[in-house]
Design a protein around this motif. Structure first.
Motif, PDB file in Angstrom:
ATOM      1  N   HIS A 297      37.550  36.535  71.105  1.00 44.82           N
ATOM      2  CA  HIS A 297      36.004  36.040  71.863  1.00 44.82           C
ATOM      3  C   HIS A 297      36.479  35.156  73.113  1.00 44.82           C
ATOM      4  N   THR A 298      36.100  35.054  73.959  1.00 44.02           N
ATOM      5  CA  THR A 298      36.120  34.239  75.541  1.00 44.02           C
ATOM      6  C   THR A 298      35.069  33.399  75.908  1.00 44.02           C
ATOM      7  N   LEU A 299      34.841  31.630  75.867  1.00 48.44           N
ATOM      8  CA  LEU A 299      34.365  30.992  76.138  1.00 48.44           C
ATOM      9  C   LEU A 299      34.386  30.485  77.522  1.00 48.44           C
ATOM     10  N   LYS A 300      33.434  30.818  78.384  1.00 48.92           N
ATOM     11  CA  LYS A 300      34.052  29.821  79.324  1.00 48.92           C
ATOM     12  C   LYS A 300      33.161  29.065  79.875  1.00 48.92           C
ATOM     13  N   ILE A 301      34.042  28.121  80.168  1.00 51.35           N
ATOM     14  CA  ILE A 301      33.296  25.974  80.172  1.00 51.35           C
ATOM     15  C   ILE A 301      33.538  25.941  82.017  1.00 51.35           C
ATOM     16  N   TYR A 302      32.235  25.427  82.202  1.00 49.72           N
ATOM     17  CA  TYR A 302      32.490  25.988  83.601  1.00 49.72           C
ATOM     18  C   TYR A 302      32.393  23.596  83.659  1.00 49.72           C
TER      19      TYR A 302
END
Length: 272
Positions: free
Chosen positions: A94-99
């Motif tokens: 899984h990939t978590l995008k953090i802005y």
């Protein structure tokens, strides 16, 4: 007194008067010349000053120049313009995008509170993180610290992903993160001072040169565009998107506690 002596005395007096009048005339002429000269200098100075201001106003600043500079992509990046930054184990499912924005005070609070949990999850392969750097605070406050810090993060990423994470941790720390209105990150000297807390960056000549030269300024601008043009519906920081789904706390709140963060992550990983 004889008439001859009287005439001589009168003649001498007239000569003295005439000489005094000539001296006074010379003084007056000299004063006028000084005034004219001073006025001329003043006019020239004003003209030069105006020309300088006009020239300075029309001269592009470093960030305007960076838009046309050669794009240098940091190592450990992929994708268009090197703006894909993946952190953690490559085989994580899984990939978590953090802005995040470097000057954002809420991002700093998140990193100080939940950051260690994120780093631990990365080490355990629970998910990997895609970092997207924003610079909108520079436009709203305004300033240039968001862009400058993002450029410095690019220099750290060029050293290694671990150096990047450690440097990001220090930039957001209570000790080094400034108030949002304090554009402290615009200073290369300060960014290098913060980097000295990271062993891989301390006294690292190539890293310091990249920061001072603005090697990754253009890259920072391209990364910023990725935030501005994102398709995740993100318009603020910090924001989190797991496998295309935006994560929030109760009532759409930002995930600011370990408990809320873990709950949102676990729910996303469970596909609910």
């Amino acid at each position: 007194m004889s008439a001859r002596k009287s005439q001589a005395a009168g003649s001498a007096a007239r000569d003295r008067f005439r000489a005094e009048r000539e001296r006074q005339a010379k003084k007056d002429k000299f004063k006028r010349q000084l005034i004219v000269a001073a006025s001329t200098v003043g006019v020239l100075a004003a003209a030069i000053g105006a020309a300088f201001l006009i020239s300075h106003a029309n001269k592009p600043d470093a960030w305007d120049a960076a838009k046309k500079a050669k794009l240098v992509q940091p190592s450990n990046t992929t994708g268009k313009d090197g703006t894909t930054v993946i952190l953690g184990k490559a085989d994580a499912k899984h990939t978590l995008k953090i802005y995040e924005d470097a000057r954002c005070p809420i991002c700093a609070q998140f990193e100080q509170t939940v950051g260690p949990t994120v780093e631990n999850d990365l080490k355990n392969g629970k998910y990997k993180v895609e970092f997207i750097g924003a610079t909108f605070v520079d436009r709203t406050v305004p300033g240039e610290g968001s862009r400058n810090a993002l450029s410095a993060l690019g220099a750290a990423l060029n050293v290694s992903p671990d150096a990047f994470l450690a440097y990001k941790h220090e930039l957001y720390s209570a000790k080094y993160h400034p108030a949002e209105t304090d554009d402290k990150f615009k200073s290369d000297k300060y960014l290098i001072e913060v980097a000295d807390q990271v062993p891989a960056l301390k006294n690292n000549a190539s890293f310091q040169k990249a920061v001072e030269d603005g090697t990754y300024d253009r890259w920072a601008l391209e990364m910023s565009k990725k935030f501005d043009n994102n398709k995740d519906g993100v318009d603020g920081t910090p924001s989190f998107v797991m496998d295309g789904k935006k994560l929030t706390g109760a009532n759409g709140s930002v995930l600011m506690t370990v408990k809320d963060y873990n709950a949102a992550i676990d729910q996303a990983l469970a596909g609910t």
